[in-house]
Enzyme design. Structure first.
Site, PDB file in Angstrom:
ATOM      1  N   TYR A 155       0.866  -1.192   0.000  1.00 48.12           N
ATOM      2  CA  TYR A 155       0.000   0.000   0.000  1.00 48.12           C
ATOM      3  C   TYR A 155       0.892   1.228   0.000  1.00 48.12           C
ATOM      4  O   TYR A 155       1.884   1.289   0.732  1.00 48.12           O
ATOM      5  CB  TYR A 155      -0.901  -0.001   1.236  1.00 48.12           C
ATOM      6  CG  TYR A 155      -1.782   1.234   1.363  1.00 48.12           C
ATOM      7  CD1 TYR A 155      -2.823   1.468   0.468  1.00 48.12           C
ATOM      8  CD2 TYR A 155      -1.578   2.153   2.384  1.00 48.12           C
ATOM      9  CE1 TYR A 155      -3.636   2.589   0.590  1.00 48.12           C
ATOM     10  CE2 TYR A 155      -2.389   3.278   2.518  1.00 48.12           C
ATOM     11  CZ  TYR A 155      -3.418   3.494   1.613  1.00 48.12           C
ATOM     12  OH  TYR A 155      -4.227   4.605   1.738  1.00 48.12           O
ATOM     13  N   ASP A 250       9.290   2.660  -0.078  1.00 53.36           N
ATOM     14  CA  ASP A 250       8.265   3.320   0.723  1.00 53.36           C
ATOM     15  C   ASP A 250       8.459   2.865   2.165  1.00 53.36           C
ATOM     16  O   ASP A 250       8.080   1.753   2.544  1.00 53.36           O
ATOM     17  CB  ASP A 250       6.865   2.950   0.210  1.00 53.36           C
ATOM     18  CG  ASP A 250       5.763   3.673   0.968  1.00 53.36           C
ATOM     19  OD1 ASP A 250       6.071   4.293   2.015  1.00 53.36           O
ATOM     20  OD2 ASP A 250       4.605   3.619   0.528  1.00 53.36           O
ATOM     21  N   LYS A 278       4.549   8.764   9.422  1.00 53.17           N
ATOM     22  CA  LYS A 278       4.355   8.121  10.734  1.00 53.17           C
ATOM     23  C   LYS A 278       5.416   8.523  11.765  1.00 53.17           C
ATOM     24  O   LYS A 278       5.328   9.600  12.344  1.00 53.17           O
ATOM     25  CB  LYS A 278       4.253   6.613  10.556  1.00 53.17           C
ATOM     26  CG  LYS A 278       3.104   6.276   9.551  1.00 53.17           C
ATOM     27  CD  LYS A 278       2.587   4.887   9.661  1.00 53.17           C
ATOM     28  CE  LYS A 278       1.631   4.565   8.526  1.00 53.17           C
ATOM     29  NZ  LYS A 278       0.275   4.332   8.885  1.00 53.17           N
TER      30      LYS A 278
END
Ligand code: PMP
Length: 440
Positions: A155, A250, A278
């Site tokens: 994702y 990523d 994050k």
């Protein structure tokens, strides 16, 4: 499958959450601002959270839970860490946003550049989605090519051209995985299975000179936890270099979580571009993307690739990220998280063996997945059986009843933080032992 609260937990046991959810559903689609929060995958109503402290969450009805979600990754120090709160409140007293450069941006950028392999420059944005979207635009500008390659099970946020599922037939041609994404927007995205060296080689042999970038979560953590062979990732490094395409890691989840230098440090593979989110914001909205200066120089205002953001490099968010990274360094955070993870593994393995159905632990560092899957730990995006997802729902609710908050989906990884103590892991093991005894 015994699941006393399933479907009614919201109404009976959590009246305040229920009331908020009912009101939320009137004014917010599905009552939530990000779909997984709605508990659709496990049934029942979502809990509304009123407070986080250390390793604990308190819901709107005053019930406390041992938390293994950690806001899906940012809270590597736990909730409301005093040093982060201090940094945020000090920063906020000087104003919430300037729309002009501030020292915090420089200080956080210097920490990122000093930590991550091959990173020379970064640009801050406000989410992981934005970071990936911008990195891909930059890769296309830099290479002068259009195609991007992603992997099933990874994702990368909700940008149009990344909401793509593997197609049938010639498999690599993706089709939109969401309504509202025109086919034309995904026409330049190729989707491959993870762990398949031959599929990568074949695609590059066919279209290598049109590929701008390969993007991958080096530690895929959005479809369970799909730990990859280093050779597979090394193969991506090799083939992208050979064809003049960029390799994008990523590291929105793995960056500054698995090691100071993210998965790249552990794997000893240096990508051309990396994306972060994050942890680098310590719970405030921050994303970043970066790489070598010669690539980053294509960004405006130096270059011709446009990218911008009203709240990018926000001073309060920067302060939160700086405080978080400094504590991780000062308190040997990554070593301690690995020790916690290893302890978790020792405690959970014998407990999971008592399950009357396939259940295994997949772990790396402070990320772990309770996989309702038989056989070896999956390296590709497996589809769990209907029985498995039903059992996970029962497990989720049985754990919630015992005051343990797991991610509300069988496909989501769990997160440890520095706030977790040995006694918390023992409590998790005990709750799991009891919960498993209720599920066939
Ligand atoms: N990339 C990865 C690997 C992610 O895990 C996520 C979010 N879970 C994103 C990108 C998107 O980040 P955000 O939700 O902050 O937009």
């Amino acid at each position: 499958m015994n699941n006393p609260n399933h479907g009614v937990a919201g109404e009976s046991a959590h009246p305040r959450s229920s009331e908020l959810y009912e009101r939320a559903c009137r004014v917010i689609p599905g009552g939530v601002n990000s779909p997984v929060r709605a508990f659709r995958a496990v049934g029942g109503n979502p809990l509304f959270i009123s407070r986080g402290a250390g390793q604990f969450l308190t819901d709107a009805d005053g019930r406390e839970y041992l938390d293994f979600v950690g806001s899906w990754g940012p809270l590597i120090l736990g909730h409301a860490h005093p040093a982060v709160l201090d940094a945020v409140s000090n920063a906020i007293r000087n104003g919430t946003t300037f729309g002009a450069p501030c020292a915090g941006e420089v200080e956080l950028a210097e920490r990122l550049v000093a930590s991550y392999p091959g990173l020379e420059q970064v640009r801050f944005v406000s989410s992981g989605t934005e970071a990936v979207m911008s990195a891909i635009r930059l890769a296309r500008a830099y290479t002068g090519r259009d195609l991007i390659v992603k992997f099933s099970g990874c994702y990368h946020g909700h940008a149009d051209h990344l909401l793509v599922a593997a197609g049938s037939g010639l498999a690599t041609f993706g089709r939109p995985s969401s309504a509202g994404v025109p086919e034309a927007f995904t026409a330049c995205t190729r989707v491959l299975p993870l762990d398949d060296d031959a599929a990568v080689r074949d695609l590059f042999a066919r279209e290598g000179d049109r590929i701008a970038a390969v993007i991958i979560e080096p530690v895929p953590a959005n479809h369970g936890l799909l730990l990859q062979r280093r050779e597979f990732l090394g193969g991506l490094r090799k083939v992208t270099a050979q064809y003049g395409a960029l390799l994008i890691f990523d590291e929105v989840i793995s960056g500054f979580r698995l090691a100071r230098g993210g998965a790249a440090e552990i794997l000893r593979i240096v990508p051309d571009l990396a994306t972060f989110g994050k942890v680098i914001g310590g719970g405030m909205p921050v994303g970043a993307f970066g790489g070598q200066s010669r690539i980053m120089a294509r960004l405006a205002p130096l270059g011709d690739t446009y990218q911008a953001g009203t709240l990018s490099g926000n001073p309060v968010a920067m302060a939160s990220g700086i405080a978080t990274l400094d504590i991780l360094v000062k308190e040997s955070g990554w070593e301690r998280l690995e020790a916690l993870g290893a302890q978790l593994e020792r405690l959970l393995r014998p407990v999971l063996a008592t399950a009357r159905f396939p259940l295994q632990l997949v772990r790396t560092g402070s990320l772990f997945w309770l996989a309702l899957h038989d056989g070896a730990a999956p390296r590709t995006a497996v589809t769990l059986s209907k029985e498995a997802t039903t059992r996970f729902s029962a497990l989720f609710h049985a754990m919630l009843d015992r005051g343990v908050y797991l991610p509300p989906s069988a496909y989501e990884a769990c997160f440890l933080s520095l706030a977790h103590r040995s006694s918390d892991l023992e409590r998790l093991a005990q709750a799991l032992h009891e919960a498993l005894a209720t599920i066939d």
